[in-house]
Every structure is written in C-alpha cells, then in structure tokens.
Scaffold this motif. Structure first.
Motif, short mmCIF file in Angstrom:
data_model
loop_
_atom_site.label_atom_id
_atom_site.label_comp_id
_atom_site.label_asym_id
_atom_site.label_seq_id
_atom_site.Cartn_x
_atom_site.Cartn_y
_atom_site.Cartn_z
N SER A 37 0.85 -1.18 0.00
CA SER A 37 0.00 0.00 0.00
C SER A 37 0.89 1.23 0.00
O SER A 37 1.81 1.35 0.80
N VAL A 38 0.62 2.14 -0.93
CA VAL A 38 1.39 3.36 -1.00
C VAL A 38 0.44 4.53 -1.03
O VAL A 38 -0.71 4.40 -1.40
N ALA A 141 -9.77 3.43 -6.00
CA ALA A 141 -9.36 4.76 -6.42
C ALA A 141 -8.20 5.28 -5.58
O ALA A 141 -8.11 5.00 -4.38
N ALA A 142 -7.32 6.04 -6.23
CA ALA A 142 -6.23 6.73 -5.54
C ALA A 142 -6.47 8.23 -5.64
O ALA A 142 -6.98 8.72 -6.65
N ASP A 147 -7.08 13.88 0.09
CA ASP A 147 -8.35 13.98 -0.63
C ASP A 147 -9.29 12.81 -0.38
O ASP A 147 -10.51 12.96 -0.48
N ALA A 148 -8.76 11.64 -0.05
CA ALA A 148 -9.65 10.52 0.23
C ALA A 148 -10.50 10.81 1.47
O ALA A 148 -11.69 10.51 1.51
N ALA A 149 -9.88 11.41 2.48
CA ALA A 149 -10.63 11.80 3.68
C ALA A 149 -11.67 12.85 3.35
O ALA A 149 -12.80 12.82 3.88
N VAL A 216 -8.06 3.79 3.00
CA VAL A 216 -6.76 3.41 3.54
C VAL A 216 -5.78 4.48 3.08
O VAL A 216 -5.42 4.54 1.90
N GLY A 217 -5.39 5.37 3.98
CA GLY A 217 -4.53 6.48 3.58
C GLY A 217 -5.23 7.32 2.53
O GLY A 217 -6.31 7.87 2.76
N ASP A 218 -4.63 7.40 1.35
CA ASP A 218 -5.19 8.20 0.27
C ASP A 218 -5.82 7.35 -0.83
O ASP A 218 -5.98 7.80 -1.96
N GLU A 219 -6.18 6.12 -0.48
CA GLU A 219 -6.89 5.25 -1.41
C GLU A 219 -8.27 4.92 -0.87
O GLU A 219 -8.48 4.89 0.34
#
Length: 251
Positions: A37-38, A141-142, A147-149, A216-219
């Motif tokens: 995961s990145v 999606a990434a 921005d994911a939040a 998960v993070g930015d995904e």
C-alpha cells in the motif's frame, strides 16, 4: 459524477448475494496482488493537463491488479466492464470542482461506487461482477494526499443533508426516500456504508442502492449493489477482498 435521476424501478435485486459472497470469499491465490500500500500523489486522469505519476503512486494499472478476474470467481459469475485509467494523471490544479456538495437530493437513488468516489480520485480501476443479472460494482481509487478523507467527509455531509428526500418516479409521481449512513469498524482507516431506502406503500418497487466505502490512507475501496433489501454480505465481502489486495495481503 452525481446525476439528477428519477427513483427508477429496480431491474435487478441482489437475490444471489450469498453466491457472490461465497465466490469472493473463496478467491484463488493466482491473482497478482499489488505489492504494497502506498500513498497516492497522482491526480485525476482525463483533464486537459496531465503529468507522469509521482514515484510510488498507484496508477490505474496497479489499481486494476487489486480487482478480481474471471479466474478468481466461482462458476456462473461473470466479470464485465473492466476499466482502468492507465498511467495518465492530471495536475492538482486541473481537478474539476467537486460535484457532490452541490448535488440535489433527488440524485440519491443513483448513488453507486463510481458516483461516490468521483470528486477526488486521481487514478482508478473498476469492474462489475454479475451472477444471473445480480451485480456488484467495484471501484479502487487513488487520490492526492488528504483527498480521500475529504471524499468521505463529502459523503457524510450528503447523507445528513438528504436524510429525507422525495424524487419523481418514471411517471412523475413523487416518491419518498431516506439516506442513512453508518460506520464500519475494523476496516481500513475509516469505513462507511451509505444506503438509500424508498418509503411509502409501493417502496418495494424501487431501487434501494447501498455503497460500502473503505479508506486506507489516500486510497478508497468502494463496492455498490443495486438493492440493499438483502443482507449486504456480498458487498462487504468484495470490499474486504479489495482492501486486502490493495494492502498486499493474501486474499
């Protein structure tokens, strides 16, 4: 993109939820998983200005590797509409204005995994799983950092604003509906389930969409089904599978 639509009659229900769940839970180990995961630092594809992905970013091609293939699922289930955004990325300043904050509540019956990840995704992959007309829509999606939040915050705001709404059906008759949202524990950094429920004496004749989203993070992993009149196990199982593959865990 959220669209103004009518509260259309459901053409399919998720009658084979248990079959989809079983197949997704028993996916084979031959699928190529994303190695780790990145944090995505790429931008939305398809706009006028594009750039190469930042080092370590999850491109559409990599995100696609998290999706199940035909060899992963049980007999009778088909994989269709597979799409990824390749390696193209749009610069941050070229991202379009988010549409969900201004969406009319009559758009609620059209929510799905695509619509609820569209505002901030930088790269993505998607597909549909179908069992005799009963389908799940999958999106991975990434986004740009943070921005994911923002996307999940938008969804919470939309659900609160449209908790009760009315939308016209195909005949023009106004049909009531509700939007509910709840948090799911032990999935990613945060996870939501958003549901639309038609109300009134003829409610069963209308679509009852449900979307599960996990950040998960930015995904973001998102799975939608057409009708949550069932237990939702298939959508949850699919979301868990995508999450594991996005993080490089054994499926």
């Amino acid at each position: 993109m959220i669209r103004r639509t009518t509260l259309a009659k459901a053409s399919v229900a998720l009658a084979a939820a248990t079959a989809l769940t079983a197949s997704l839970s028993a996916c084979g180990s031959g699928h190529r998983a994303t190695p780790r995961s990145v944090t995505a630092t790429a931008n939305r594809p398809g706009a006028a200005s594009s750039s190469a992905p930042a080092p370590g970013a999850l491109t559409g091609l990599l995100l696609r590797s998290a999706l199940p293939t035909l060899t992963d699922v049980a007999a009778g289930i088909t994989v269709s509409g597979v799409y990824d955004t390749g390696t193209d990325f749009t610069a941050p300043h070229d991202l379009p204005k988010p549409s969900l904050p201004d969406a009319d509540c009559t758009a609620a019956p059209s929510i799905d995994a695509d619509a609820l990840t569209a505002d901030y995704r930088a790269a993505y992959a998607s597909e549909e799983l179908d069992n005799a007309g009963n389908s799940l829509h999958l999106v991975v999606a990434a986004t740009n950092p943070g921005d994911a939040a923002k996307q999940l915050t938008e969804i919470r705001d939309f659900a609160q604003r449209c908790a009760n709404f009315a939308a016209p059906d195909p005949t023009g008759q106004s049909v009531g509906g509700t939007v509910t949202i709840d948090s799911l524990t032990k999935l990613g950094d945060e996870a939501l389930r958003i549901r639309v429920t038609a109300t009134g004496p003829d409610a069963a004749s209308y679509a009852q969409p449900e979307v599960i989203l996990v950040r998960v993070g930015d995904e973001i992993v998102a799975v939608s089904d057409a009708d949550h009149d069932h237990d939702g196990a298939a959508a949850l199982s699919a979301a868990d599978l995508l999450l594991q593959r996005l993080q490089g865990q054994p499926a």
